[in-house]
Motif scaffolding. Structure first.
Motif, PDB file in Angstrom:
ATOM      1  N   PHE A 111       5.520   2.857   6.446  1.00 22.25           N
ATOM      2  CA  PHE A 111       6.045   2.461   7.754  1.00 22.25           C
ATOM      3  C   PHE A 111       6.048   0.941   7.925  1.00 22.25           C
ATOM      4  O   PHE A 111       6.944   0.393   8.563  1.00 22.25           O
ATOM      5  CB  PHE A 111       5.269   3.141   8.892  1.00 22.25           C
ATOM      6  N   ILE A 112       5.063   0.251   7.330  1.00 18.24           N
ATOM      7  CA  ILE A 112       5.038  -1.219   7.412  1.00 18.24           C
ATOM      8  C   ILE A 112       6.151  -1.791   6.528  1.00 18.24           C
ATOM      9  O   ILE A 112       6.903  -2.671   6.927  1.00 18.24           O
ATOM     10  CB  ILE A 112       3.657  -1.767   6.995  1.00 18.24           C
ATOM     11  N   MET A 113       6.252  -1.239   5.331  1.00 19.75           N
ATOM     12  CA  MET A 113       7.306  -1.666   4.386  1.00 19.75           C
ATOM     13  C   MET A 113       8.695  -1.517   5.019  1.00 19.75           C
ATOM     14  O   MET A 113       9.546  -2.393   4.908  1.00 19.75           O
ATOM     15  CB  MET A 113       7.205  -0.781   3.140  1.00 19.75           C
ATOM     16  N   ASN A 114       8.931  -0.380   5.694  1.00 16.27           N
ATOM     17  CA  ASN A 114      10.244  -0.119   6.295  1.00 16.27           C
ATOM     18  C   ASN A 114      10.591  -1.126   7.389  1.00 16.27           C
ATOM     19  O   ASN A 114      11.755  -1.484   7.568  1.00 16.27           O
ATOM     20  CB  ASN A 114      10.289   1.290   6.897  1.00 16.27           C
TER      21      ASN A 114
ATOM     22  N   LYS B 181       0.855  -1.185   0.000  1.00 15.63           N
ATOM     23  CA  LYS B 181       0.000   0.000   0.000  1.00 15.63           C
ATOM     24  C   LYS B 181       0.893   1.238   0.000  1.00 15.63           C
ATOM     25  O   LYS B 181       1.744   1.392   0.874  1.00 15.63           O
ATOM     26  CB  LYS B 181      -0.902  -0.014   1.232  1.00 15.63           C
ATOM     27  N   LEU B 182       0.661   2.112  -0.980  1.00 20.08           N
ATOM     28  CA  LEU B 182       1.537   3.281  -1.155  1.00 20.08           C
ATOM     29  C   LEU B 182       1.631   4.143   0.090  1.00 20.08           C
ATOM     30  O   LEU B 182       2.676   4.676   0.412  1.00 20.08           O
ATOM     31  CB  LEU B 182       1.014   4.161  -2.306  1.00 20.08           C
TER      32      LEU B 182
ATOM     33  N   GLU C 276      -4.030  -3.301  -2.826  1.00 19.38           N
ATOM     34  CA  GLU C 276      -4.564  -2.079  -3.435  1.00 19.38           C
ATOM     35  C   GLU C 276      -4.510  -2.199  -4.947  1.00 19.38           C
ATOM     36  O   GLU C 276      -3.603  -2.804  -5.497  1.00 19.38           O
ATOM     37  CB  GLU C 276      -3.740  -0.863  -3.002  1.00 19.38           C
ATOM     38  N   SER C 277      -5.477  -1.583  -5.612  1.00 16.08           N
ATOM     39  CA  SER C 277      -5.499  -1.703  -7.073  1.00 16.08           C
ATOM     40  C   SER C 277      -4.532  -0.720  -7.728  1.00 16.08           C
ATOM     41  O   SER C 277      -4.402  -0.691  -8.934  1.00 16.08           O
ATOM     42  CB  SER C 277      -6.913  -1.452  -7.577  1.00 16.08           C
ATOM     43  N   GLU C 278      -3.856   0.095  -6.894  1.00 19.68           N
ATOM     44  CA  GLU C 278      -2.922   1.082  -7.468  1.00 19.68           C
ATOM     45  C   GLU C 278      -1.845   0.375  -8.292  1.00 19.68           C
ATOM     46  O   GLU C 278      -1.283  -0.625  -7.875  1.00 19.68           O
ATOM     47  CB  GLU C 278      -2.217   1.857  -6.339  1.00 19.68           C
ATOM     48  N   LEU C 279      -1.552   0.926  -9.433  1.00 12.52           N
ATOM     49  CA  LEU C 279      -0.513   0.335 -10.288  1.00 12.52           C
ATOM     50  C   LEU C 279       0.863   0.689  -9.745  1.00 12.52           C
ATOM     51  O   LEU C 279       1.824  -0.055  -9.874  1.00 12.52           O
ATOM     52  CB  LEU C 279      -0.667   0.853 -11.722  1.00 12.52           C
ATOM     53  N   GLU C 280       0.932   1.877  -9.146  1.00 12.31           N
ATOM     54  CA  GLU C 280       2.204   2.341  -8.584  1.00 12.31           C
ATOM     55  C   GLU C 280       2.539   1.516  -7.346  1.00 12.31           C
ATOM     56  O   GLU C 280       1.695   1.322  -6.490  1.00 12.31           O
ATOM     57  CB  GLU C 280       2.042   3.788  -8.108  1.00 12.31           C
ATOM     58  N   THR C 281       3.778   1.044  -7.229  1.00 14.80           N
ATOM     59  CA  THR C 281       4.195   0.502  -5.926  1.00 14.80           C
ATOM     60  C   THR C 281       5.598   1.022  -5.650  1.00 14.80           C
ATOM     61  O   THR C 281       6.241   1.593  -6.525  1.00 14.80           O
ATOM     62  CB  THR C 281       4.238  -1.049  -5.895  1.00 14.80           C
TER      63      THR C 281
ATOM     64  N   ALA D 194      -2.015  10.021  -6.446  1.00 17.06           N
ATOM     65  CA  ALA D 194      -1.093   9.260  -5.588  1.00 17.06           C
ATOM     66  C   ALA D 194       0.246   9.060  -6.307  1.00 17.06           C
ATOM     67  O   ALA D 194       0.286   8.938  -7.525  1.00 17.06           O
ATOM     68  CB  ALA D 194      -1.702   7.906  -5.255  1.00 17.06           C
ATOM     69  N   LYS D 195       1.329   9.061  -5.550  1.00 17.19           N
ATOM     70  CA  LYS D 195       2.674   8.903  -6.126  1.00 17.19           C
ATOM     71  C   LYS D 195       3.459   7.872  -5.328  1.00 17.19           C
ATOM     72  O   LYS D 195       3.190   7.642  -4.151  1.00 17.19           O
ATOM     73  CB  LYS D 195       3.440  10.246  -6.060  1.00 17.19           C
ATOM     74  N   SER D 196       4.480   7.302  -5.966  1.00 12.84           N
ATOM     75  CA  SER D 196       5.360   6.360  -5.254  1.00 12.84           C
ATOM     76  C   SER D 196       6.255   7.151  -4.297  1.00 12.84           C
ATOM     77  O   SER D 196       6.375   8.372  -4.407  1.00 12.84           O
ATOM     78  CB  SER D 196       6.239   5.615  -6.258  1.00 12.84           C
ATOM     79  N   GLN D 197       6.904   6.442  -3.399  1.00 13.44           N
ATOM     80  CA  GLN D 197       7.754   7.131  -2.420  1.00 13.44           C
ATOM     81  C   GLN D 197       8.850   7.942  -3.113  1.00 13.44           C
ATOM     82  O   GLN D 197       9.140   9.067  -2.713  1.00 13.44           O
ATOM     83  CB  GLN D 197       8.391   6.128  -1.443  1.00 13.44           C
TER      84      GLN D 197
END
Length: 432
Positions: free
Chosen positions: A31-34, A26-27, A54-59, A306-309
């Motif tokens: 904090f979970i990813m880290n 989830k974009l 999430e259906s977001e294409l961006e990860t 929405a944007k990637s990190q």
């Protein structure tokens, strides 16, 4: 910090950890990813269980870099709403899973113990991905409802290990709305609770959690990913003032208030060259764009989705002032990110925001839902560009000292290893 520890880490037995979360990847939940990538970097075995995706294409780039989807199991997709269909699909599910853990499977259908969750077969679907996996040393559950699933797995003897739960924002609000009773099973059976902020600690105690089960452990950010803009960028003599907010377009984020504040500033300072970029997606986009139109701000305010990190880092570095006008918040990671880059922050004094934004030192904390207060803080910063680098440097220093993910992940491993090797006694964490 982490390099000093690496020699010790190789001597410690590695942990097997299951992460339970809502959506993955989830974009907006870096904090979970880290935590996940940090634990993998330290040599621990990590599996991820998520309700959905999430259906977001961006990860984020880390999803591919660490091949995280190969470690991810989804438990929410397969629950059909139609009862007949749910029963039909449950039959092959039971058949294929029965030989793995027959007793756990039968216990999940115990209506006396699990009531409607068992009768509706939802419990069966939720536990299915865990059959034949584990045992884990730790189940680290993000958000209260996943903690509840963690204790059910523990009660069924399915995943093993200690259940550690981190509450964030919506789950605390859910408890306040529906009463602490919804978390009674979790509070009783969960082993350890991590409070990300003082606000969350207070609310968990109010909801009925034994304070001796709580340890303070904030979420953090990877400072290496947020270059200090003052190392490279001096904003001397710039005409255009660039404001930015990174937030989901939902009611809690109070974006209408920030837009009204921009309108007030422009009335007060006609001819001011200003650009306000709003990064994030969400249900209120149309409504907020309408407000921008009504106030004749289309020339000044832009929504970029929405944007990637990586893109967020670039957008923050290209900005001057960060705004977070939330009406509800726990410990917003995005305020840490903005300060790590060196932006002065205008935020609202809700939740534990004042643990991140130090009023008058790294930015301003104003009352929530108060467009006049936001406008006044903005005018002050616009008139005094010379304080931007001063506040920016203080902000980065504060985040580095308190919210560095490297330091926090080292501590998380120590907490996990500690709780795996001992029980919590009545007086809180027992000494080894």
């Amino acid at each position: 910090m982490c390099h000093m520890h690496s020699s010790h880490n190789s001597l410690k037995p590695k942990l097997k950890i299951a992460f339970l979360c809502n959506n993955f990847p989830k974009l907006s939940e870096t904090f979970i990813m880290n935590q996940i990538t940090g634990l993998i970097d330290r040599g621990h075995a990590v599996d991820i269980y998520a309700y959905g995706r999430e259906s977001e294409l961006e990860t984020h780039a880390d999803v591919a870099k660490y091949q995280l989807l190969d470690r991810t199991h989804y438990y929410g997709y397969s629950i059909p709403d139609n009862k007949v269909l749910r029963l039909q699909r449950a039959v092959p599910l039971i058949r294929s899973a029965f030989h793995k853990k027959p007793e756990a499977l039968l216990r999940s259908l115990n209506v006396f113990k699990f009531g409607r969750e068992a009768a509706s077969l939802r419990m069966l679907y939720k536990i299915a991905p865990f059959l034949g996996k584990g045992p884990y040393d730790i189940m680290h559950c993000h958000f209260g409802p996943n903690g509840d699933l963690g204790v059910v797995l523990k009660m069924l003897g399915l995943a093993g290990g200690k259940v550690v739960t981190t509450f964030h924002g919506y789950d605390i609000r859910l408890g306040l709305e529906k009463g602490g009773g919804i978390y009674q099973r979790l509070f009783k059976t969960g082993d350890l609770f991590l409070a990300i902020s003082q606000y969350n600690r207070r609310k968990l105690v109010n909801l009925g959690l034994d304070e001796r089960k709580i340890i303070d452990h904030p979420v953090g950010i990877d400072l290496k990913k947020f270059p200090d803009k003052w190392m490279a960028d001096a904003t001397g003599g710039r005409r255009l003032i660039r404001l930015i907010t990174v937030a989901r377009l939902v009611k809690e984020k109070g974006l209408d208030c920030a837009i009204r504040a921009i309108h007030k500033v422009l009335l007060n300072k006609p001819g001011l060259e200003l650009e306000y970029t709003i990064v994030g997606g969400g249900p209120l986009r149309e409504e907020l764009e309408e407000l921008v139109g009504t106030l004749n701000l289309r020339k000044y305010v832009r929504f970029v989705g929405a944007k990637s990190q990586e893109e967020v880092v670039g957008a923050l570095a290209a900005s001057d002032i960060f705004m977070l006008p939330s009406v509800a918040e726990a410990l917003p990671v995005v305020a840490m990110e903005a300060q790590a880059i060196g932006l002065p922050v205008i935020a609202t004094s809700v939740g534990s925001v004042d643990q991140i934004v130090l009023n008058g030192k790294t930015g301003f904390c104003v009352p929530p839902a108060d467009a006049d207060a936001i406008a006044a803080a903005l005018c002050l910063l616009i008139e005094h560009t010379e304080v931007w680098p001063v506040m920016g440097r203080s902000g980065r220093e504060h985040v580095a000292g308190n919210f560095s993910i490297d330091t926090l992940n080292d501590r998380l491993v120590e907490l996990f290893a500690g709780i795996r090797n001992r029980e919590i006694t009545d007086s809180g964490m027992a000494v080894q």
